[in-house]
Design a protein around this motif. Sequence first.
Motif, mmCIF file in Angstrom:
data_model
loop_
_atom_site.group_PDB
_atom_site.id
_atom_site.type_symbol
_atom_site.label_atom_id
_atom_site.label_comp_id
_atom_site.label_asym_id
_atom_site.label_seq_id
_atom_site.Cartn_x
_atom_site.Cartn_y
_atom_site.Cartn_z
ATOM 1 N N GLY A 184 12.587 -4.307 -13.259
ATOM 2 C CA GLY A 184 11.219 -4.521 -12.767
ATOM 3 C C GLY A 184 10.389 -3.248 -12.792
ATOM 4 N N ALA A 185 9.090 -3.416 -12.943
ATOM 5 C CA ALA A 185 8.173 -2.270 -12.889
ATOM 6 C C ALA A 185 7.983 -1.842 -11.436
ATOM 7 C CB ALA A 185 6.835 -2.659 -13.498
ATOM 8 N N LYS A 186 7.637 -0.579 -11.243
ATOM 9 C CA LYS A 186 7.420 -0.051 -9.884
ATOM 10 C C LYS A 186 6.318 -0.855 -9.191
ATOM 11 C CE LYS A 186 6.747 4.430 -7.585
ATOM 12 N NZ LYS A 186 6.030 3.906 -6.428
ATOM 13 N N GLY A 187 6.583 -1.218 -7.939
ATOM 14 C CA GLY A 187 5.568 -1.923 -7.158
ATOM 15 C C GLY A 187 5.419 -3.388 -7.494
ATOM 16 N N ARG A 188 6.376 -3.934 -8.277
ATOM 17 C CA ARG A 188 6.340 -5.368 -8.576
ATOM 18 C C ARG A 188 7.644 -5.995 -8.083
ATOM 19 N NH1 ARG A 188 2.036 -6.788 -12.094
ATOM 20 N NH2 ARG A 188 1.310 -5.128 -13.461
ATOM 21 N N LEU A 198 14.958 -5.003 5.128
ATOM 22 C CA LEU A 198 14.676 -5.124 3.698
ATOM 23 C C LEU A 198 13.167 -4.970 3.509
ATOM 24 C CD1 LEU A 198 15.459 -5.849 0.741
ATOM 25 C CD2 LEU A 198 14.981 -8.233 1.342
ATOM 26 N N PHE A 199 12.776 -4.047 2.634
ATOM 27 C CA PHE A 199 11.368 -3.889 2.275
ATOM 28 C C PHE A 199 11.183 -4.364 0.837
ATOM 29 C CE2 PHE A 199 11.707 -1.144 5.877
ATOM 30 C CZ PHE A 199 10.457 -1.199 6.483
ATOM 31 N N ILE A 200 10.195 -5.216 0.632
ATOM 32 C CA ILE A 200 9.882 -5.666 -0.724
ATOM 33 C C ILE A 200 8.544 -5.053 -1.097
ATOM 34 C CG2 ILE A 200 9.555 -7.639 -2.257
ATOM 35 C CD1 ILE A 200 11.124 -9.326 -0.195
ATOM 36 N N ASP A 201 8.582 -4.176 -2.084
ATOM 37 C CA ASP A 201 7.382 -3.464 -2.528
ATOM 38 C C ASP A 201 6.747 -4.248 -3.674
ATOM 39 O OD1 ASP A 201 5.482 -1.773 -3.547
ATOM 40 O OD2 ASP A 201 6.845 -0.108 -3.977
ATOM 41 N N ASP A 202 5.661 -4.948 -3.353
ATOM 42 C CA ASP A 202 4.930 -5.698 -4.383
ATOM 43 C C ASP A 202 3.472 -5.221 -4.380
ATOM 44 O OD1 ASP A 202 4.894 -7.571 -6.443
ATOM 45 O OD2 ASP A 202 4.305 -9.218 -5.148
ATOM 46 N N THR A 203 3.335 -3.900 -4.231
ATOM 47 C CA THR A 203 2.015 -3.306 -3.960
ATOM 48 C C THR A 203 1.222 -2.966 -5.213
ATOM 49 O OG1 THR A 203 3.018 -1.096 -3.861
ATOM 50 C CG2 THR A 203 2.808 -2.294 -1.775
ATOM 51 N N TYR A 204 1.785 -3.223 -6.404
ATOM 52 C CA TYR A 204 1.104 -2.780 -7.619
ATOM 53 C C TYR A 204 -0.289 -3.384 -7.750
ATOM 54 C CZ TYR A 204 -0.031 -1.838 -12.459
ATOM 55 O OH TYR A 204 -0.684 -1.426 -13.593
ATOM 56 N N ASN A 205 -0.402 -4.683 -7.439
ATOM 57 C CA ASN A 205 -1.711 -5.340 -7.528
ATOM 58 C C ASN A 205 -1.596 -6.727 -6.909
ATOM 59 O OD1 ASN A 205 -4.431 -5.517 -8.082
ATOM 60 N ND2 ASN A 205 -4.207 -4.865 -10.214
ATOM 61 N N ALA A 206 -2.702 -7.454 -6.823
ATOM 62 C CA ALA A 206 -2.646 -8.789 -6.243
ATOM 63 C C ALA A 206 -3.830 -9.633 -6.688
ATOM 64 C CB ALA A 206 -2.643 -8.703 -4.718
ATOM 65 N N ASN A 207 -3.583 -10.930 -6.815
ATOM 66 C CA ASN A 207 -4.657 -11.912 -6.926
ATOM 67 C C ASN A 207 -4.208 -13.114 -6.098
ATOM 68 O OD1 ASN A 207 -3.221 -13.895 -8.659
ATOM 69 N ND2 ASN A 207 -3.302 -12.239 -10.175
ATOM 70 N N PRO A 208 -5.065 -14.105 -5.867
ATOM 71 C CA PRO A 208 -4.645 -15.207 -4.993
ATOM 72 C C PRO A 208 -3.360 -15.913 -5.432
ATOM 73 C CG PRO A 208 -7.029 -15.237 -5.242
ATOM 74 C CD PRO A 208 -6.522 -14.193 -6.202
ATOM 75 N N SER A 209 -3.187 -16.121 -6.739
ATOM 76 C CA SER A 209 -1.969 -16.806 -7.218
ATOM 77 C C SER A 209 -0.722 -15.966 -6.963
ATOM 78 C CB SER A 209 -2.050 -17.090 -8.723
ATOM 79 O OG SER A 209 -3.264 -17.707 -9.047
ATOM 80 N N MET A 227 5.026 -10.824 6.208
ATOM 81 C CA MET A 227 4.227 -10.534 5.014
ATOM 82 C C MET A 227 3.037 -9.684 5.429
ATOM 83 S SD MET A 227 3.136 -13.008 1.967
ATOM 84 C CE MET A 227 2.264 -12.392 0.517
ATOM 85 N N VAL A 228 2.879 -8.529 4.778
ATOM 86 C CA VAL A 228 1.782 -7.614 5.099
ATOM 87 C C VAL A 228 0.854 -7.564 3.893
ATOM 88 C CG1 VAL A 228 1.188 -5.323 5.970
ATOM 89 C CG2 VAL A 228 3.451 -6.280 6.468
ATOM 90 N N THR A 229 -0.371 -8.076 4.057
ATOM 91 C CA THR A 229 -1.272 -8.232 2.915
ATOM 92 C C THR A 229 -2.505 -7.350 3.040
ATOM 93 O OG1 THR A 229 -2.571 -10.019 3.917
ATOM 94 C CG2 THR A 229 -0.582 -10.666 2.744
ATOM 95 N N GLY A 230 -2.911 -6.766 1.925
ATOM 96 C CA GLY A 230 -4.185 -6.058 1.844
ATOM 97 C C GLY A 230 -5.217 -6.957 1.186
ATOM 98 N N ASP A 231 -6.452 -6.512 1.174
ATOM 99 C CA ASP A 231 -7.522 -7.290 0.541
ATOM 100 C C ASP A 231 -7.254 -7.486 -0.948
ATOM 101 O OD1 ASP A 231 -8.991 -7.601 2.840
ATOM 102 O OD2 ASP A 231 -10.484 -6.069 2.359
ATOM 103 N N ILE A 232 -7.798 -8.589 -1.474
ATOM 104 C CA ILE A 232 -7.790 -8.833 -2.917
ATOM 105 C C ILE A 232 -9.186 -8.501 -3.431
ATOM 106 C CG2 ILE A 232 -7.629 -10.612 -4.698
ATOM 107 C CD1 ILE A 232 -5.594 -12.029 -2.915
ATOM 108 N N GLY A 233 -9.265 -7.676 -4.466
ATOM 109 C CA GLY A 233 -10.561 -7.271 -5.018
ATOM 110 C C GLY A 233 -11.015 -8.203 -6.135
ATOM 111 N N PHE A 311 5.147 -6.179 1.267
ATOM 112 C CA PHE A 311 3.828 -5.543 1.250
ATOM 113 C C PHE A 311 3.142 -5.827 -0.079
ATOM 114 C CE2 PHE A 311 5.970 -3.356 4.591
ATOM 115 C CZ PHE A 311 4.991 -2.835 5.434
ATOM 116 N N LYS A 312 1.882 -6.285 0.000
ATOM 117 C CA LYS A 312 1.164 -6.617 -1.235
ATOM 118 C C LYS A 312 -0.341 -6.532 -1.001
ATOM 119 C CE LYS A 312 1.042 -10.067 -4.951
ATOM 120 N NZ LYS A 312 1.435 -9.099 -5.979
ATOM 121 N N GLY A 313 -1.062 -6.044 -2.010
ATOM 122 C CA GLY A 313 -2.521 -6.016 -1.959
ATOM 123 C C GLY A 313 -3.053 -5.560 -3.301
ATOM 124 N N SER A 314 -4.356 -5.639 -3.491
ATOM 125 C CA SER A 314 -4.937 -5.123 -4.730
ATOM 126 C C SER A 314 -4.731 -3.614 -4.794
ATOM 127 C CB SER A 314 -6.426 -5.461 -4.800
ATOM 128 O OG SER A 314 -6.594 -6.772 -5.279
#
Length: 330
Positions: A184-188, A198-209, A227-233, A311-314
């Motif tokens: 996997g790529a970093k942050g995905r 357990l920490f799941i780093d999915d911080t690379y980017n985000a969209n609603p889907s 689930m810790v979410t940041g804004d979606i741009g 963790f995930k956000g745009s």
Amino acid sequence: RLAPTLVTRGNLNNDLGVPMMLLELRAEHQYAVMELGASHQGEIDYTSNLVQPHVAGIINIGTAHLGEFGGRDGICRAKSEIYSHISETSIVPAEDDYAEQIRAAVKTEKTLSFGQGGDVYATDVELHPQSATFTLNTPQGTITVNLPFAGEHNVQNATAAVAFSLAIGISLDDIVAGLEQAVGAKGRLNFIPHKDFLFIDDTYNANPSSMRAAAEVLAQQQGIRVMVTGDIGELGSSAAIEHYKLGRDLVSVKGINFVVAVGEFAPAAQEGARSTQYGKKMQAFLNQEQALPFLIDLIETHHPQPMSFLFKGSRFTHMETLMAALMEKL
């Protein structure tokens, strides 16, 4: 690892990034895998004309860049520009809700489709907390795949990758070996065990889907699931309503115990959560500094139970900063 291959680095996929990647092509490269992105109409028309692909296609229409295109019809038109520049085989998704419009844009005689009802599809799918197993069905035969990625969406991504690979003449055995060894790529969706958590780093980017897909992966994990979410741009005028719908849907995912929304649109997400019977699962904070003490309290309240955080956000929200700050406090 079959042959020297140039692959798009990071997100060099726009009208500047694609020419930069093409300049890295060398005589020894036998394959090039290029990602073409768009933030406006005409961009993929321009970049795919530069690339002149033998094989190309759309993975899905999705919901990224909703604001720039004024809705999903616009996204479909922008992505479909790629089909005007393919010399050999067009790859199409069989079960996308825009499948018909996508097929109408195809210009080549040869097509290969993926997903249920397509040429390449998965059956007997078993989703595990950090991986998936499925039967891969293709025109070249049927074979079992142990995929080192979690989530139904990654099974779909794998069938798409198979379609592209078959179209350029790679053997099924080599394709499966590649899928099973993929990293996997970093942050995905990177899984990081840390102390009892357990920490799941999915911080690379985000969209609603992709937010919804990530929630399904978190729901498969152990213990208290947060689930810790940041804004979606890039959602334009639909930002508030999209965050509202997201808040509503995330708290409704069975198995998720808490959703912590951070950012300007966190209150909109919380409103969505409160429109359901699960409103109490959601906490909203305008910034990371405010969210951190709540997350620490959450851990202190539930210790020594196992806990899983995603963790995930745009990209602009830098949710990895909050994840690192929390890990430091443990």
